[in-house]
Design an enzyme around this catalytic site. Structure first.
Site, PDB file in Angstrom:
ATOM      1  CG  ASP A 204      -0.164   0.183   2.532  1.00 54.12           C
ATOM      2  OD1 ASP A 204       1.086   0.278   2.511  1.00 54.12           O
ATOM      3  OD2 ASP A 204      -0.814   0.233   3.587  1.00 54.12           O
ATOM      4  CG  ASP A 206       1.577   3.138   4.641  1.00 53.22           C
ATOM      5  OD1 ASP A 206       0.443   2.718   4.896  1.00 53.22           O
ATOM      6  OD2 ASP A 206       2.529   2.384   4.343  1.00 53.22           O
ATOM      7  CG  ASP A 309      -3.610   3.067   5.258  1.00 49.08           C
ATOM      8  OD1 ASP A 309      -4.764   2.894   4.829  1.00 49.08           O
ATOM      9  OD2 ASP A 309      -2.985   2.211   5.908  1.00 49.08           O
TER      10      ASP A 309
HETATM   11  N1  DCP Z   1       2.315   0.097  11.734  1.00 47.99           N
HETATM   12  C1  DCP Z   1       2.475  -0.524  12.955  1.00 47.99           C
HETATM   13  N2  DCP Z   1       1.495  -1.260  13.474  1.00 47.99           N
HETATM   14  C2  DCP Z   1       0.335  -1.420  12.804  1.00 47.99           C
HETATM   15  C3  DCP Z   1       0.142  -0.800  11.571  1.00 47.99           C
HETATM   16  C4  DCP Z   1       1.167  -0.038  11.055  1.00 47.99           C
HETATM   17  O1  DCP Z   1       3.521  -0.403  13.587  1.00 47.99           O
HETATM   18  N3  DCP Z   1      -0.633  -2.178  13.332  1.00 47.99           N
HETATM   19  C5  DCP Z   1       3.408   0.893  11.181  1.00 47.99           C
HETATM   20  C6  DCP Z   1       4.597   0.086  10.849  1.00 47.99           C
HETATM   21  C7  DCP Z   1       4.493  -0.108   9.377  1.00 47.99           C
HETATM   22  C8  DCP Z   1       3.810   1.157   8.932  1.00 47.99           C
HETATM   23  O2  DCP Z   1       2.978   1.528   9.997  1.00 47.99           O
HETATM   24  O3  DCP Z   1       5.751  -0.250   8.804  1.00 47.99           O
HETATM   25  C9  DCP Z   1       3.024   1.001   7.694  1.00 47.99           C
HETATM   26  O4  DCP Z   1       2.226  -0.174   7.714  1.00 47.99           O
HETATM   27  P1  DCP Z   1       2.144  -1.116   6.459  1.00 47.99           P
HETATM   28  O5  DCP Z   1       1.268  -2.256   6.838  1.00 47.99           O
HETATM   29  O6  DCP Z   1       1.743  -0.346   5.256  1.00 47.99           O
HETATM   30  O7  DCP Z   1       3.629  -1.692   6.324  1.00 47.99           O
HETATM   31  P2  DCP Z   1       4.834  -1.261   5.402  1.00 47.99           P
HETATM   32  O8  DCP Z   1       4.540   0.017   4.726  1.00 47.99           O
HETATM   33  O9  DCP Z   1       6.032  -1.334   6.258  1.00 47.99           O
HETATM   34  O10 DCP Z   1       4.932  -2.431   4.356  1.00 47.99           O
HETATM   35  P3  DCP Z   1       4.169  -2.620   2.962  1.00 47.99           P
HETATM   36  O11 DCP Z   1       5.206  -2.432   1.919  1.00 47.99           O
HETATM   37  O12 DCP Z   1       3.672  -4.025   3.000  1.00 47.99           O
HETATM   38  O13 DCP Z   1       3.075  -1.628   2.866  1.00 47.99           O
HETATM   39 MG    MG Z   2       2.796   0.349   3.603  1.00 46.01          MG
END
Ligand code: DCP
Ligand code: MG
Length: 385
Positions: A204, A206, A309
């Site tokens: 996604d 963010d 998001d």
């Molecule tokens: N985050 C967190 N706990 C959650 C949701 C989010 O700590 N329950 C934080 C850490 C994540 C960031 O927000 O790194 C963004 O969430 P993502 O699920 O989008 O994860 P990433 O961006 O790191 O990975 P992706 O490439 O899969 O989107």
């Molecule tokens: Mg993400």
């Protein structure tokens, strides 16, 4: 104290937030195996076992070079007996029999299929599995029992499970900036999550939005959403108000700092993004198969559904929000665990509270938060724990 080499081999600090973990590392086969077992344990409801495998994988990700012999494991923290056995198998045979068995198992495959639907967590997927559901078609038959979010997730399943490219994230960043700056020209829009850690693909996109004059950001998000919608960009959205009060919100203390869910005003959305690549570049069948039904898939339509998001943070909380949203998830978990156990502090995406001094510790940057915690600063690209 970061990973370095001593006479005993690589020395690795205990907490993930005390280590530097780049995106590319030298032990991918080992960490893939351990992370599969972490995932499988999570699917089985064993959070503790899942975390143990995740920690072991994270330690290996921080090593400066490839692990070549079992002996190199002895100075390393967080490698339990089970992880050690899996590592041994992969080192000796190239694969772990246990991991290969898991990957082929009906439960693991079904749980993967279901948890990849937007709006479906492990608990829901387990329930469906126990009810005998196995395919996306099985879920389609029970369409009316799904939430609006899950219906959207199913409808755009193929697109949402096609990685978002960095170039697409940049396009969406410009779109969000255009939307935000119409209403608040001095607001800042920051790309966070995996892309800020240097990933070239993500599940996604963010964003964190703030304004230097606190309270100016109030009401912004609904205007932004309305504008995006009027331009035809919104395929799905679910917004949520800010439910956090500072200073001294008892919620921060009662949560014990363990909760990773923050309480900012936010919008979970699915945006319609014009395709950057020509259809001929897409894998064959990516439009025709799968579950997209309404007028074919994005691929055939020249657009793609992307999860975005949008999170709005008041300026004084922005550094905490940025640190909390940059991840990785494991890095965040380790930061909070370190704060609690080593510093008697509670850290979340809103604030840092010192339990000994009984006060909130303000910060104007991520660097200041690391300083408060007595940690060496770790730049975003080294937070891939
Ligand atoms: N985050 C967190 N706990 C959650 C949701 C989010 O700590 N329950 C934080 C850490 C994540 C960031 O927000 O790194 C963004 O969430 P993502 O699920 O989008 O994860 P990433 O961006 O790191 O990975 P992706 O490439 O899969 O989107
Ligand atoms: Mg993400």
């Amino acid at each position: 104290v970061h990973a370095g080499v001593t006479e005993d081999g690589p020395r690795v600090a205990l907490y993930g937030c005390q280590r530097r973990t780049p995106l590319a590392h030298s032990n991918q086969a080992l960490t893939d195996a351990l992370e599969t077992l972490a995932e499988e344990a999570g699917f089985g409801g064993s959070e503790g076992r899942s975390l143990a495998f995740t920690r072991a994988a994270s330690v290996l990700k921080s090593l400066p070079g490839p692990l070549t012999s079992l002996g190199e494991l002895s100075p390393l923290p967080c490698i339990g007996e089970h992880s050690r056995k899996v590592i041994q198998e992969v080192l000796e045979d190239g694969v772990s029999v246990e991991v290969e068995r898991v990957k082929l198992s009906e439960r693991y495959r079904t749980m993967k299929l279901f948890t990849k639907i937007f709006g479906v967590g492990v608990k829901t997927a387990i329930r469906w599995y126990q009810e005998g559901l196995r395919t996306l078609a099985d879920l389609q038959e029970r369409h009316t029992e799904l939430t609006r979010e899950q219906q959207a997730g199913l409808q755009h399943y193929t697109d949402l499970n096609t990685p978002v490219e960095r170039s697409e994230a940049d396009t969406i960043e410009r779109l969000v900036q255009e939307a935000v700056w119409q209403f608040l020209p001095d607001a800042s829009v920051m790309l966070t999550g995996g892309f800020r850690r240097g990933k070239q693909q993500g599940h996604d996109v963010d964003f964190l939005i703030t304004h230097p004059q606190e309270d100016k950001e109030v009401g912004l998000l609904s205007k932004v959403i309305r504008w995006l919608d009027s331009q035809g960009f919104i395929l799905y959205q679910h917004s949520q108000r800010n439910t956090y009060q500072l200073p001294g919100d008892p919620e921060l203390l009662s949560s014990g700092g363990g909760s990773s869910m923050d309480r900012f005003e936010r919008c979970f959305s699915i945006l319609r993004l014009a395709r950057l690549t020509q259809d001929k570049d897409l894998p064959p069948g990516s439009g025709a198969q799968g579950i997209c039904t309404q007028g074919g898939c994005g691929a055939a339509r020249g657009w793609k559904a992307v999860r975005v998001d949008l999170v709005v943070a008041p300026f004084s909380q922005f550094p905490f929000a940025l640190l909390g949203w940059t991840g990785s998830r494991h890095f965040e978990r380790e930061l909070r665990r370190f704060a609690k156990h080593k510093r008697k502090m509670i850290l979340n995406s809103h604030a840092l509270y010192d339990m000994a001094q009984q006060m909130f510790l303000p910060a104007a940057s991520e660097e200041e938060i690391f300083q408060h915690l007595g940690l060496e600063y770790v730049p975003p690209t080294e937070r891939n724990a």
